[in-house]
Each structure stands twice: as C-alpha cells, then as structure tokens.
Write an enzyme that holds these catalytic residues in place. Structure first.
Site, short mmCIF file in Angstrom:
data_model
loop_
_atom_site.label_atom_id
_atom_site.label_comp_id
_atom_site.label_asym_id
_atom_site.label_seq_id
_atom_site.Cartn_x
_atom_site.Cartn_y
_atom_site.Cartn_z
N HIS A 23 40.95 30.80 34.52
CA HIS A 23 40.85 30.76 33.06
C HIS A 23 42.22 30.90 32.38
O HIS A 23 42.45 31.74 31.52
CB HIS A 23 39.80 31.72 32.50
N HIS A 77 30.82 44.77 37.53
CA HIS A 77 31.46 44.00 36.45
C HIS A 77 30.74 42.66 36.33
O HIS A 77 30.53 41.99 37.34
CB HIS A 77 32.94 43.82 36.83
N GLU A 79 31.63 39.82 34.83
CA GLU A 79 32.38 38.57 34.67
C GLU A 79 32.03 37.62 35.83
O GLU A 79 31.85 38.06 36.97
CB GLU A 79 33.88 38.84 34.59
N ASP A 81 33.47 35.69 37.87
CA ASP A 81 34.17 35.62 39.16
C ASP A 81 33.59 36.62 40.16
O ASP A 81 33.84 36.51 41.38
CB ASP A 81 35.68 35.81 39.02
N HIS A 144 37.91 45.77 32.10
CA HIS A 144 38.32 45.24 30.82
C HIS A 144 37.16 44.61 30.03
O HIS A 144 37.41 43.92 29.03
CB HIS A 144 39.44 44.19 31.02
N ASP A 163 38.08 45.09 38.85
CA ASP A 163 39.36 44.42 38.59
C ASP A 163 40.56 45.37 38.61
O ASP A 163 41.69 44.94 38.87
CB ASP A 163 39.32 43.75 37.21
N TYR A 191 48.81 40.81 37.08
CA TYR A 191 47.39 41.00 36.77
C TYR A 191 47.24 41.95 35.59
O TYR A 191 46.49 41.68 34.63
CB TYR A 191 46.64 41.53 37.99
N HIS A 222 39.83 42.16 43.55
CA HIS A 222 40.77 41.07 43.83
C HIS A 222 41.93 41.60 44.69
O HIS A 222 42.48 42.67 44.41
CB HIS A 222 41.39 40.52 42.54
FE1 FEO Z 1 37.18 40.63 34.99
FE2 FEO Z 1 37.75 39.67 38.16
O1 FEO Z 1 36.83 39.70 36.55
#
Ligand code: FEO
Length: 399
Positions: A23, A77, A79, A81, A144, A163, A191, A222
């Site tokens: 993104h 989370h 999101e 991903d 976040h 994250d 990051y 990650h």
């Molecule tokens: Fe905030 Fe890795 O997603």
C-alpha cells in the site's frame, strides 16, 4: 518452511519475497506475514496471512498438526495483510473459535461475512488456558489500528506483538541473531517511520503497559523474531516514539533544469563544511522512494526542502511527499526552503507555508534564484546549509 520459537510453538507464516509495493510502502527487501502455531492440550494459531497465501499457511499448519485439532485462531489485528486469510482459515479449521476483541470484530464484520464464524470476544482480563501454555491479551489501541492487540504466553514469556517491532524484510531466517542486525534495525526504523509514527503517543503508553511483563522473545507479525536484541529494539522504539533527534540534515528536493539541484548542492556543501558530527544526506524526491525519505526524516533534527516552480505550484512529487509527511506527523524539525523559478515564484513560497503550518521552526532564510543560480545565490544556499547544520547539532533533544 517453519521455525521453532519454543517446544510446540512454531512460526507457520509466509515469506513474500517479491512484494515491492505494500500500500505504497516501498518493500524493496520483500516482506513476511508471520503466523504462529501453539500446540498443547488445546491448539491455537496466532494471526493469519494475506488472503492469497492462506493455502500456504494451511499447508504449514497441516505439516505440524491435523487441521481439525485447531481450537483457537487469535486475531491480533484486523488489517488485511494478517486478517485477509482468516476466511479461508476458519473454513478449513472446522473446530476453531476466533478469539478477538470487540473492536476487532467490528472491523472484521466490515471485511467478511462472519455469520458462520465461531467467535469468542476476549478482554485483557481473560486468560485462555491451552494446557501447559495459556494466552493473555493486551489491548494496544491505535498501534496502529483501533483493535490492535498483543497476545502473551506467560509460561514461555513470548509476546506476539502484531505490527509493533516488525520489519518488512523477506528472509529465510526467522530470528534476529541469524541476520545482519544493522539491516533489521534499518527496516524496523523504516517500518516505524512509515506505519507507526502518527501513533507515537499510543506507542509510549503501550511500552509502559508492557514494561511489567517478563519477555524473552518478541514475535511480531512482520520480519524477524526478536530473541537476542530485545533491549535494542525496545530502546529504539522509546527513542522513535519520543521524537528523539540525531544530528542530521536531510535535504530533499525536486528540480526541473538543475537550478534547484544546484541550490541543493550548495545547501549540502554548506552543511557538510560546518561540522563533521552532522550526518548530511541529499535525496532527490523523484529518485528516492518516499518510504526511504520518511525513514531518514524520522530522527533528522534539520530538514531542507527544495522545489522548482511549475505552473505556479511546487513540483508535483514534492507536493505528494509533503502530503505524506503531513500525515506522518514527525517531531518538529528545524527547517529551510529553497528553489528556483523562471518568471514567477511559487515553489519556495509554498514550501515556506507548509513548514510554518506544520509547526516546524525556520532555521535559515529561504533561498531562491531566478533561472540559473548566481554565485551569490549558491553562497546563500551554503549559508543556509551551515545554519541547518548548527541547528541540527543544537536540536538533538526530544520534542
Ligand atoms: Fe497493520 Fe501488518 O498490518
């Protein structure tokens, strides 16, 4: 591919070697979506992966245990991903109950048809026993996303931090002591700068809340898992969240016919001539990704912004960068503007306006030139560089 964090606790995620645009985050070293499997009397999966890679996640899990044995899937989370693979995961795991907080469920309901999912809402007061292990939860709102949360296994002192503390870095290694630490830190910083900076106050609160937990391993969603350099990454997060500056002058510019580039060179020469203790960096906004510019800007004490005038505006990529920086809300910088123009001046004026509106402090008068810079213009640029260098040395304090 899998890796063991502790006996019966394994990484089962996906390494995305070739992703280069996350993104708009420039992932030039790729990325990983980390998922973890905890096998005990009860069995749990912590976090999923991006939707296209859910079959690989299921294969990794199936290599360790029968899919029907999975009792819980934790979503730290929402999101995509991480949560993107949840739909496939919960379809393939017939006995799995999704564990998430209330906020997370609101987001998941916006992405998926959750009508067939078995769901248990958890709170920080809950403890889910697995047998030898148990799962505890720490809400980390706006680190976040609103639903962000950590999961903790007290018996192994492992913190699954979604994250937070992550890095976009594709590797065949899984742990921080197996890879070049300077690269891990560089990517952790990128990051933080690009994803986490706007939520630095919440990060400070989270660090405070988590400080009482004994932690021997931080397993983010990650990149590499922290088991050797936990102190280093936690201290770095404290610095980044606290807006700590280093003596650095970052010069970012765009030019049409090399006149603004010549002024940028003047600022660079002046800044470098002033002190050997200042890190001076020059970045052309069309030749350096915004991700890397933001990573270097995070802790820069002083910044010079330069743009030519085009159609009574600043250069478009410079405008894009400033829009991006406005959202990231870095700690205020000492700053100066520079740029060339032809028959009417706009670029420098707009840069000055942005600097003022962003709450940064003017460290030097703006430098502009009509058409090609004259020697006196270059000298003014050099002087601005010197002032920025001095301001960078003086400004190495937290906001
Ligand atoms: Fe905030 Fe890795 O997603």
């Amino acid at each position: 591919m899998s890796a063991q964090l502790a006996e019966n606790i394994d990484w089962v995620g996906y390494v995305d070697w070739n992703v280069r645009d996350f993104h708009s985050f420039d992932t030039f070293r790729g990325a990983t979506y980390n998922s973890y499997l905890i096998r005990d009397t009860k069995t749990a999966v912590i976090d999923a992966v991006k939707a296209p890679y859910s079959s690989q996640l299921l294969q990794n899990i199936a290599e360790k245990t029968a899919l029907e044995k999975i009792d819980y899937v934790v979503c730290n989370h929402a999101e995509p991903d991480h949560a993107g693979g949840l739909a496939a995961l919960l379809t393939a795991l017939p006995n799995a109950v999704l564990l998430c907080n209330k906020k997370c469920l609101e987001s998941l309901a916006g992405y998926f048809d959750i009508s067939r999912w078995k769901i248990q809402i958890i709170t920080p007061d809950d403890k889910i026993p697995l047998g030898k292990f148990s799962l505890q939860f720490i809400n980390t709102p706006m680190v976040h996303w609103p639903e962000s949360m950590f999961t903790y296994i007290p018996e192994e002192q492992i913190l699954f931090s979604m994250d937070a503390f992550g890095q976009h870095l594709a590797t065949s290694e899984r742990f921080d002591d197996q890879y070049d630490l300077s690269v891990i830190m560089q990517e952790a910083k990128a990051y933080y700068a690009n994803i986490v900076t706007p939520y630095s106050k919440q990060v400070q609160r989270t660090l405070e809340a988590a400080s009482s937990l004994p932690v021997r391993m931080i397993a983010p969603s990650h990149g590499l898992i922290w088991r050797k350099n936990i102190g280093r990454i936690v201290e770095a997060y404290k610095d980044w969240a606290g807006g700590k500056y280093v003596p650095k002058v970052l010069i970012v510019f765009d030019s049409m016919w090399d006149s603004t580039a010549a002024l940028a060179q003047g600022v660079l020469d002046g800044a470098m001539s002033e002190s050997d203790e200042v890190d001076v960096q020059l970045m052309h906004v069309r030749k350096t990704s915004m991700t890397r510019i933001a990573a270097e800007m995070l802790d820069a004490a002083a910044v010079a912004l330069g743009s030519a005038t085009l159609n009574m505006q600043m250069m478009p990529q410079m405008g894009g960068l400033l829009t991006y920086l406005s959202g990231l809300k870095f700690a205020p910088k000492k700053a100066a503007a520079f740029g060339s123009y032809g028959w009417a001046q706009a670029g420098v004026i707009l840069l000055e306006k942005w600097i003022e509106e962003t709450g940064w402090t003017k460290a030097a008068d703006s430098v502009s030139s009509q058409f090609r810079p004259k020697p006196e213009d270059i000298e003014k640029a050099r002087e601005a560089g010197k002032l920025l260098s001095r301001a960078a040395l003086a400004g190495v304090v937290s906001k």
